[in-house]
Design a protein around this motif. Structure first.
Motif, PDB file in Angstrom:
ATOM      1  N   PRO A 141     -36.807   1.763  55.188  1.00 47.47           N
ATOM      2  CA  PRO A 141     -37.910   2.010  56.122  1.00 47.47           C
ATOM      3  C   PRO A 141     -39.142   2.565  55.394  1.00 47.47           C
ATOM      4  CG  PRO A 141     -35.849   3.049  56.846  1.00 47.47           C
ATOM      5  CD  PRO A 141     -35.688   2.674  55.396  1.00 47.47           C
ATOM      6  N   GLY A 142     -40.153   2.819  56.191  1.00 48.93           N
ATOM      7  CA  GLY A 142     -41.362   3.443  55.668  1.00 48.93           C
ATOM      8  C   GLY A 142     -42.536   2.497  55.622  1.00 48.93           C
ATOM      9  N   PHE A 143     -43.352   2.507  56.685  1.00 48.66           N
ATOM     10  CA  PHE A 143     -44.512   1.622  56.745  1.00 48.66           C
ATOM     11  C   PHE A 143     -45.756   2.240  56.117  1.00 48.66           C
ATOM     12  CE2 PHE A 143     -42.012  -0.055  60.395  1.00 48.66           C
ATOM     13  CZ  PHE A 143     -41.933  -1.377  59.986  1.00 48.66           C
ATOM     14  N   GLU A 144     -45.739   3.544  55.874  1.00 42.76           N
ATOM     15  CA  GLU A 144     -46.919   4.213  55.351  1.00 42.76           C
ATOM     16  C   GLU A 144     -46.586   4.960  54.073  1.00 42.76           C
ATOM     17  OE1 GLU A 144     -49.949   5.642  58.564  1.00 42.76           O
ATOM     18  OE2 GLU A 144     -47.979   6.436  59.082  1.00 42.76           O
ATOM     19  N   GLY A 145     -47.581   5.113  53.208  1.00 39.31           N
ATOM     20  CA  GLY A 145     -47.381   5.905  52.006  1.00 39.31           C
ATOM     21  C   GLY A 145     -48.475   5.678  50.993  1.00 39.31           C
ATOM     22  N   ALA A 146     -48.486   6.550  49.992  1.00 42.25           N
ATOM     23  CA  ALA A 146     -49.427   6.451  48.874  1.00 42.25           C
ATOM     24  C   ALA A 146     -48.625   6.484  47.585  1.00 42.25           C
ATOM     25  CB  ALA A 146     -50.422   7.606  48.908  1.00 42.25           C
ATOM     26  N   GLY A 147     -49.061   5.694  46.612  1.00 42.99           N
ATOM     27  CA  GLY A 147     -48.338   5.648  45.347  1.00 42.99           C
ATOM     28  C   GLY A 147     -49.253   5.299  44.191  1.00 42.99           C
ATOM     29  N   GLU A 148     -48.643   5.160  43.037  1.00 41.46           N
ATOM     30  CA  GLU A 148     -49.368   4.820  41.810  1.00 41.46           C
ATOM     31  C   GLU A 148     -48.700   3.623  41.154  1.00 41.46           C
ATOM     32  OE1 GLU A 148     -50.200   6.655  37.343  1.00 41.46           O
ATOM     33  OE2 GLU A 148     -49.309   7.918  38.900  1.00 41.46           O
ATOM     34  N   ILE A 149     -49.501   2.626  40.794  1.00 39.72           N
ATOM     35  CA  ILE A 149     -48.959   1.452  40.109  1.00 39.72           C
ATOM     36  C   ILE A 149     -48.547   1.849  38.693  1.00 39.72           C
ATOM     37  CG2 ILE A 149     -49.496  -0.844  39.197  1.00 39.72           C
ATOM     38  CD1 ILE A 149     -51.363  -1.237  41.580  1.00 39.72           C
ATOM     39  N   VAL A 150     -47.274   1.590  38.361  1.00 40.72           N
ATOM     40  CA  VAL A 150     -46.768   1.969  37.037  1.00 40.72           C
ATOM     41  C   VAL A 150     -46.388   0.752  36.197  1.00 40.72           C
ATOM     42  CG1 VAL A 150     -45.986   4.253  37.770  1.00 40.72           C
ATOM     43  CG2 VAL A 150     -44.421   2.297  37.970  1.00 40.72           C
ATOM     44  N   ALA A 151     -46.328  -0.420  36.784  1.00 42.49           N
ATOM     45  CA  ALA A 151     -46.018  -1.630  36.026  1.00 42.49           C
ATOM     46  C   ALA A 151     -46.595  -2.830  36.754  1.00 42.49           C
ATOM     47  CB  ALA A 151     -44.513  -1.797  35.844  1.00 42.49           C
ATOM     48  N   ALA A 152     -47.075  -3.797  35.972  1.00 48.35           N
ATOM     49  CA  ALA A 152     -47.639  -5.024  36.538  1.00 48.35           C
ATOM     50  C   ALA A 152     -46.858  -6.213  36.018  1.00 48.35           C
ATOM     51  CB  ALA A 152     -49.114  -5.155  36.165  1.00 48.35           C
ATOM     52  N   GLY A 153     -46.468  -7.091  36.918  1.00 46.75           N
ATOM     53  CA  GLY A 153     -45.717  -8.273  36.529  1.00 46.75           C
ATOM     54  C   GLY A 153     -46.623  -9.363  35.987  1.00 46.75           C
ATOM     55  N   PRO A 154     -46.029 -10.475  35.596  1.00 47.59           N
ATOM     56  CA  PRO A 154     -46.822 -11.620  35.139  1.00 47.59           C
ATOM     57  C   PRO A 154     -47.836 -12.036  36.194  1.00 47.59           C
ATOM     58  CG  PRO A 154     -44.485 -11.966  34.682  1.00 47.59           C
ATOM     59  CD  PRO A 154     -44.568 -10.739  35.536  1.00 47.59           C
ATOM     60  N   GLN A 155     -48.987 -12.499  35.731  1.00 48.98           N
ATOM     61  CA  GLN A 155     -50.080 -12.973  36.580  1.00 48.98           C
ATOM     62  C   GLN A 155     -50.792 -11.842  37.319  1.00 48.98           C
ATOM     63  OE1 GLN A 155     -48.614 -16.156  39.105  1.00 48.98           O
ATOM     64  NE2 GLN A 155     -47.416 -17.049  37.436  1.00 48.98           N
ATOM     65  N   VAL A 156     -50.564 -10.601  36.886  1.00 51.80           N
ATOM     66  CA  VAL A 156     -51.246  -9.454  37.483  1.00 51.80           C
ATOM     67  C   VAL A 156     -52.038  -8.745  36.398  1.00 51.80           C
ATOM     68  CG1 VAL A 156     -50.978  -7.252  38.690  1.00 51.80           C
ATOM     69  CG2 VAL A 156     -49.483  -9.162  39.266  1.00 51.80           C
ATOM     70  N   ASP A 157     -53.264  -8.357  36.707  1.00 57.65           N
ATOM     71  CA  ASP A 157     -54.115  -7.638  35.769  1.00 57.65           C
ATOM     72  C   ASP A 157     -53.464  -6.321  35.375  1.00 57.65           C
ATOM     73  OD1 ASP A 157     -56.100  -6.356  34.364  1.00 57.65           O
ATOM     74  OD2 ASP A 157     -57.563  -6.339  35.998  1.00 57.65           O
ATOM     75  N   ASN A 158     -53.187  -6.154  34.096  1.00 60.58           N
ATOM     76  CA  ASN A 158     -52.540  -4.929  33.629  1.00 60.58           C
ATOM     77  C   ASN A 158     -53.434  -3.705  33.816  1.00 60.58           C
ATOM     78  OD1 ASN A 158     -49.974  -4.092  32.438  1.00 60.58           O
ATOM     79  ND2 ASN A 158     -51.237  -3.295  30.758  1.00 60.58           N
ATOM     80  N   GLY A 159     -54.719  -3.939  34.054  1.00 55.65           N
ATOM     81  CA  GLY A 159     -55.627  -2.830  34.300  1.00 55.65           C
ATOM     82  C   GLY A 159     -55.352  -2.104  35.603  1.00 55.65           C
ATOM     83  N   LEU A 160     -54.516  -2.679  36.464  1.00 52.10           N
ATOM     84  CA  LEU A 160     -54.159  -2.005  37.709  1.00 52.10           C
ATOM     85  C   LEU A 160     -53.203  -0.841  37.479  1.00 52.10           C
ATOM     86  CD1 LEU A 160     -53.599  -5.029  40.130  1.00 52.10           C
ATOM     87  CD2 LEU A 160     -55.610  -3.552  39.964  1.00 52.10           C
ATOM     88  N   VAL A 161     -52.513  -0.836  36.343  1.00 52.35           N
ATOM     89  CA  VAL A 161     -51.561   0.250  36.054  1.00 52.35           C
ATOM     90  C   VAL A 161     -52.323   1.579  36.029  1.00 52.35           C
ATOM     91  CG1 VAL A 161     -49.970   1.206  34.358  1.00 52.35           C
ATOM     92  CG2 VAL A 161     -49.975  -1.256  34.832  1.00 52.35           C
ATOM     93  N   GLY A 162     -51.793   2.541  36.740  1.00 56.14           N
ATOM     94  CA  GLY A 162     -52.424   3.845  36.851  1.00 56.14           C
ATOM     95  C   GLY A 162     -53.258   4.018  38.103  1.00 56.14           C
ATOM     96  N   GLN A 163     -53.498   2.940  38.826  1.00 55.52           N
ATOM     97  CA  GLN A 163     -54.316   3.016  40.035  1.00 55.52           C
ATOM     98  C   GLN A 163     -53.487   3.537  41.205  1.00 55.52           C
ATOM     99  OE1 GLN A 163     -55.804  -0.624  42.395  1.00 55.52           O
ATOM    100  NE2 GLN A 163     -57.590  -0.034  41.184  1.00 55.52           N
TER     101      GLN A 163
END
Length: 323
Positions: A62-84
């Motif tokens: 469950p859990g529809f709401e929350g805040a988090g931090e991107i710690v890993a980006a998969g293929p085809q994802v901008d690695n610059g998102l890590v840490g956001q």
């Protein structure tokens, strides 16, 4: 990592278990989000109860709401998102330490918005914003809001007041519901008054233009009777756990019923439109509107206590996930 599982339909405190699990693999287009905070929204409890059996498969996180931090980006994802820092949406899954989710369903949190505020920036504020956009055209004078003591009830009142619309609140009269914030409403009527429909009409100065209902149950015909010809009943929640009844001999013609489901709505929107909604929510939060007071704070390991409190006491709960 630790993860909460709703194992079967029922009261959340009885059917949700904390388990050890491995993070899901990161496939192309995905990111791994380390969840920082989450909450227990009424929509979580209603979904866990089995009220939406046709679109809920058990077990699930469950859990529809929350805040988090991107710690890993998969293929085809901008690695610059890590840490956001991001708000992951698109479905349940936030009651766990790490969540794998498509990057396209993650929306950035501005640097001046704390995690504890961002946690509550999705379901209620975005729902309220989109409903007011869609159902409060220019010239609207009065709106009735059921469950006026709920978080979204007050947020709807905030948005209506900002548009110059009189917000008339209807309280449920239930012991576990918080009192409505009188400062946010033009008037408040108690559902326990046997003459509450007449009291609402008097408070509104006549038939209302729109009714926002998140309770459901048997009051649909009476809510429709409050509306002027051409008025709208917007139904968006099921706090009673009972489907809304809208047919009856006393329902006047010329009134319409609209069902609003946030999940369906965001799946119809492109990313830029969703981002715009979040940007507007953040602007309202900075202006002192759409806020969500926190009544209690728990850790994920103490989720059972958080669920028992949510089932027995009013007020919003913050859950700190941690590492």
């Amino acid at each position: 990592m630790r993860r909460a599982l709703a194992t079967r339909p029922g009261p959340a405190s009885a059917v949700v278990e904390l388990v050890d699990a491995q993070p899901e693999p990161v496939t192309p287009g995905d990111v791994t989000v380390r969840m920082l905070t989450t909450t227990v929204n009424p929509s979580d409890l209603i979904t866990i109860s089995g009220a939406y059996a046709s679109r809920t498969t058990f077990p699930f996180v469950p859990g529809f709401e929350g805040a988090g931090e991107i710690v890993a980006a998969g293929p085809q994802v901008d690695n610059g998102l890590v840490g956001q820092r991001v708000i992951p949406i698109g479905g349940a899954g936030n009651w766990q330490q790490y969540r794998t989710v498509p990057a396209s369903w993650c929306f950035p949190i501005p640097s001046d918005i704390p995690d504890t505020v961002a946690t509550f920036a999705y379901i209620n504020p975005v729902t309220a914003l989109l409903m007011v956009d869609g159902h409060v055209p220019a010239g609207t004078r009065t709106a009735v809001i059921t469950a006026a003591g709920s978080a979204i009830g007050g947020q709807l009142a905030d948005l209506l007041r900002a548009r110059g619309v009189a917000a008339i609140g209807l309280t449920t009269g239930r012991a576990l519901r918080p009192a409505a914030d009188a400062g946010r409403f033009t008037a408040i009527v108690d559902r326990r008054d046997p003459d509450w429909p007449d009291a609402l009409t008097a408070a509104a100065g006549g038939p209302a233009d729109v009714v926002f209902d998140c309770v459901g149950g048997a009051d649909g015909p009476r809510l429709l009777s409050l509306l002027r010809p051409g008025g709208q009943l917007v139904h968006f929640g099921l706090l009673s756990g009972v489907p809304l009844t809208t047919a009856g001999p006393d329902v006047p013609a010329g009134r319409s019923v609209h069902l609003f489901r946030l999940r369906d709505r965001v799946y119809e929107m492109d990313r830029s439109a969703i981002q715009d909604a979040f940007d507007r929510v953040f602007a309202h939060l900075r202006a002192g509107r759409l806020g969500t007071p926190i009544a209690a704070d728990y850790s994920l390991d103490d989720l059972g206590s958080a669920l028992r409190r949510a089932e027995t006491q009013p007020g919003k709960i913050l859950i700190q996930i941690g590492r």
